[in-house]
Scaffold this motif. Structure first.
Motif, PDB file in Angstrom:
ATOM      1  N   ASP A  51       0.876  -1.177   0.000  1.00 37.73           N
ATOM      2  CA  ASP A  51       0.000   0.000   0.000  1.00 37.73           C
ATOM      3  C   ASP A  51       0.912   1.226   0.000  1.00 37.73           C
ATOM      4  OD1 ASP A  51      -1.982   1.876   0.275  1.00 37.73           O
ATOM      5  OD2 ASP A  51      -2.632   1.239   2.264  1.00 37.73           O
ATOM      6  N   LEU A  52       1.038   1.847  -1.163  1.00 38.68           N
ATOM      7  CA  LEU A  52       2.017   2.909  -1.395  1.00 38.68           C
ATOM      8  C   LEU A  52       1.391   4.264  -1.085  1.00 38.68           C
ATOM      9  CD1 LEU A  52       4.942   2.700  -2.521  1.00 38.68           C
ATOM     10  CD2 LEU A  52       4.006   3.231  -4.772  1.00 38.68           C
ATOM     11  N   ALA A  53       2.009   5.014  -0.173  1.00 34.06           N
ATOM     12  CA  ALA A  53       1.440   6.256   0.366  1.00 34.06           C
ATOM     13  C   ALA A  53       0.180   5.907   1.157  1.00 34.06           C
ATOM     14  CB  ALA A  53       1.150   7.279  -0.728  1.00 34.06           C
ATOM     15  N   ARG A  92       2.532  -4.658   8.377  1.00 33.13           N
ATOM     16  CA  ARG A  92       3.645  -3.845   8.875  1.00 33.13           C
ATOM     17  C   ARG A  92       3.647  -2.493   8.166  1.00 33.13           C
ATOM     18  NH1 ARG A  92       4.344  -7.367   5.352  1.00 33.13           N
ATOM     19  NH2 ARG A  92       4.159  -9.005   6.918  1.00 33.13           N
ATOM     20  N   PHE A  93       4.233  -1.500   8.821  1.00 30.03           N
ATOM     21  CA  PHE A  93       4.274  -0.150   8.266  1.00 30.03           C
ATOM     22  C   PHE A  93       5.701   0.395   8.324  1.00 30.03           C
ATOM     23  CE2 PHE A  93      -0.098  -0.725   9.650  1.00 30.03           C
ATOM     24  CZ  PHE A  93      -0.805  -0.246   8.554  1.00 30.03           C
ATOM     25  N   LYS A  94       6.112   1.077   7.245  1.00 27.92           N
ATOM     26  CA  LYS A  94       7.462   1.621   7.157  1.00 27.92           C
ATOM     27  C   LYS A  94       7.424   3.028   6.542  1.00 27.92           C
ATOM     28  CE  LYS A  94       9.491  -2.350   8.329  1.00 27.92           C
ATOM     29  NZ  LYS A  94      10.248  -2.533   9.583  1.00 27.92           N
ATOM     30  N   VAL A  95       8.370   3.873   6.958  1.00 27.15           N
ATOM     31  CA  VAL A  95       8.578   5.155   6.284  1.00 27.15           C
ATOM     32  C   VAL A  95       9.365   4.883   5.009  1.00 27.15           C
ATOM     33  CG1 VAL A  95       9.652   7.432   6.433  1.00 27.15           C
ATOM     34  CG2 VAL A  95       8.547   6.447   8.450  1.00 27.15           C
ATOM     35  N   HIS A  96       8.836   5.335   3.881  1.00 26.91           N
ATOM     36  CA  HIS A  96       9.466   5.037   2.594  1.00 26.91           C
ATOM     37  C   HIS A  96       9.053   6.082   1.556  1.00 26.91           C
ATOM     38  CE1 HIS A  96      11.087   2.696  -0.736  1.00 26.91           C
ATOM     39  NE2 HIS A  96       9.919   2.767  -1.344  1.00 26.91           N
ATOM     40  N   ASP A  97       9.997   6.457   0.706  1.00 29.66           N
ATOM     41  CA  ASP A  97       9.747   7.373  -0.404  1.00 29.66           C
ATOM     42  C   ASP A  97       9.287   6.555  -1.601  1.00 29.66           C
ATOM     43  OD1 ASP A  97       9.793   9.159  -2.512  1.00 29.66           O
ATOM     44  OD2 ASP A  97      11.783   9.958  -2.069  1.00 29.66           O
ATOM     45  N   MET A  98       8.048   6.794  -2.062  1.00 31.84           N
ATOM     46  CA  MET A  98       7.486   5.934  -3.093  1.00 31.84           C
ATOM     47  C   MET A  98       8.121   6.145  -4.467  1.00 31.84           C
ATOM     48  SD  MET A  98       3.674   7.428  -3.723  1.00 31.84           S
ATOM     49  CE  MET A  98       3.331   8.863  -4.732  1.00 31.84           C
ATOM     50  N   CYS A  99       8.965   7.148  -4.619  1.00 29.56           N
ATOM     51  CA  CYS A  99       9.694   7.335  -5.882  1.00 29.56           C
ATOM     52  C   CYS A  99      10.769   6.269  -6.059  1.00 29.56           C
ATOM     53  CB  CYS A  99      10.363   8.707  -5.924  1.00 29.56           C
ATOM     54  SG  CYS A  99       9.223  10.090  -5.867  1.00 29.56           S
ATOM     55  N   ARG A 100      11.085   5.558  -4.971  1.00 27.77           N
ATOM     56  CA  ARG A 100      12.151   4.560  -5.005  1.00 27.77           C
ATOM     57  C   ARG A 100      11.574   3.154  -4.830  1.00 27.77           C
ATOM     58  NH1 ARG A 100      16.265   7.712  -0.834  1.00 27.77           N
ATOM     59  NH2 ARG A 100      16.551   9.580  -2.121  1.00 27.77           N
TER      60      ARG A 100
END
Length: 243
Positions: A51-53, A92-100
């Protein structure tokens, strides 16, 4: 003091006020959409979904309840911190930049509720589609749920006053230089705040060009959360299925 940022999504999404303003979003509609989408894609229980963003995780939590192994990622540390309370062995949840690209492969990557097109750099839109494609396993599907720009612009409400939790939000909307803007002004605890949402007015034809450059295949197009046919003038959403 007025608060604003060029990377508006990095600051605005991380404030409690963003979630206050949008707290009445339709959870039933969201769950119905997930039911329709997972059925259409024939996803089996236990398959992995990104689930992106993901924001505070409402779609992720519901998808996990349906039996899927879900990873929710978002740039907002506050949103991920909130969503983490719902974690379990298959959520699970993570901080991540969806451009990568993410470090795993998934049966589906969902980018929902117009969580696209707000980057400062236009090339980040293409980078995100490339990242989604690289995150898919051999059978995987990418899904982008975007607004239908033509419908939004033709039905744009220029000004609106909205009171939520005792806070009066003054909202102004307009189109400029290929972007749809929403200016949000309010006061809380004797402090003035100002945030600007800015989303690129990406049309279906624009997305087709992105997909071509990303070497992605557009498989289907829907116009609403019931997965009905897309109509350029009347459909509220632009939902793209690709791989």
């Amino acid at each position: 003091m007025l608060k604003d940022s060029l990377m508006w999504y990095a600051s605005w999404f991380d404030t409690p006020y963003y979630h206050i303003l949008y707290k009445d979003r339709n959870h039933i509609e969201a769950s119905d959409f997930m039911d329709n989408l997972t059925n259409y894609l024939s996803l089996e229980k236990g398959e992995k979904i990104l689930d992106l963003a993901c924001g505070k995780g409402r779609h992720s939590v519901y998808l996990n309840k349906l039996g899927y192994d879900v990873t929710g990622v978002d740039l907002s540390e506050n949103s991920i911190k909130y969503a983490s309370q719902f974690e379990n062995k298959t959520l699970r949840f993570k901080v991540h930049d969806m451009c990568r690209p993410y470090s795993e492969k998934f049966s589906a990557v969902f980018n929902l509720f117009t969580s696209f097109g707000y980057f400062d750099k236009g090339e980040d839109n293409l980078s995100t589609i490339k990242a989604i494609k690289s995150d898919l396993n051999e059978r995987g599907f990418g899904v982008i749920d975007f607004m239908n720009v033509d419908h939004v612009i033709s039905n744009l409400v220029p000004q609106e006053i909205k009171e939520v939790n005792g806070i009066i939000f003054a909202i102004k909307r307009y189109v400029e230089n290929g972007y749809i803007f929403k200016e949000i002004r309010f006061e809380d605890n004797n402090e003035e705040f100002f945030f600007t949402e800015r989303v690129k007015a990406i049309t279906l034809e624009d997305f087709k060009k992105y997909f071509e450059k990303a070497n992605a295949d557009l498989l289907d197009i829907f116009g609403d959360y019931q997965l009905r046919k897309f109509h350029q003038k009347n459909s509220p959403r632009l939902i793209l299925i690709f791989k």
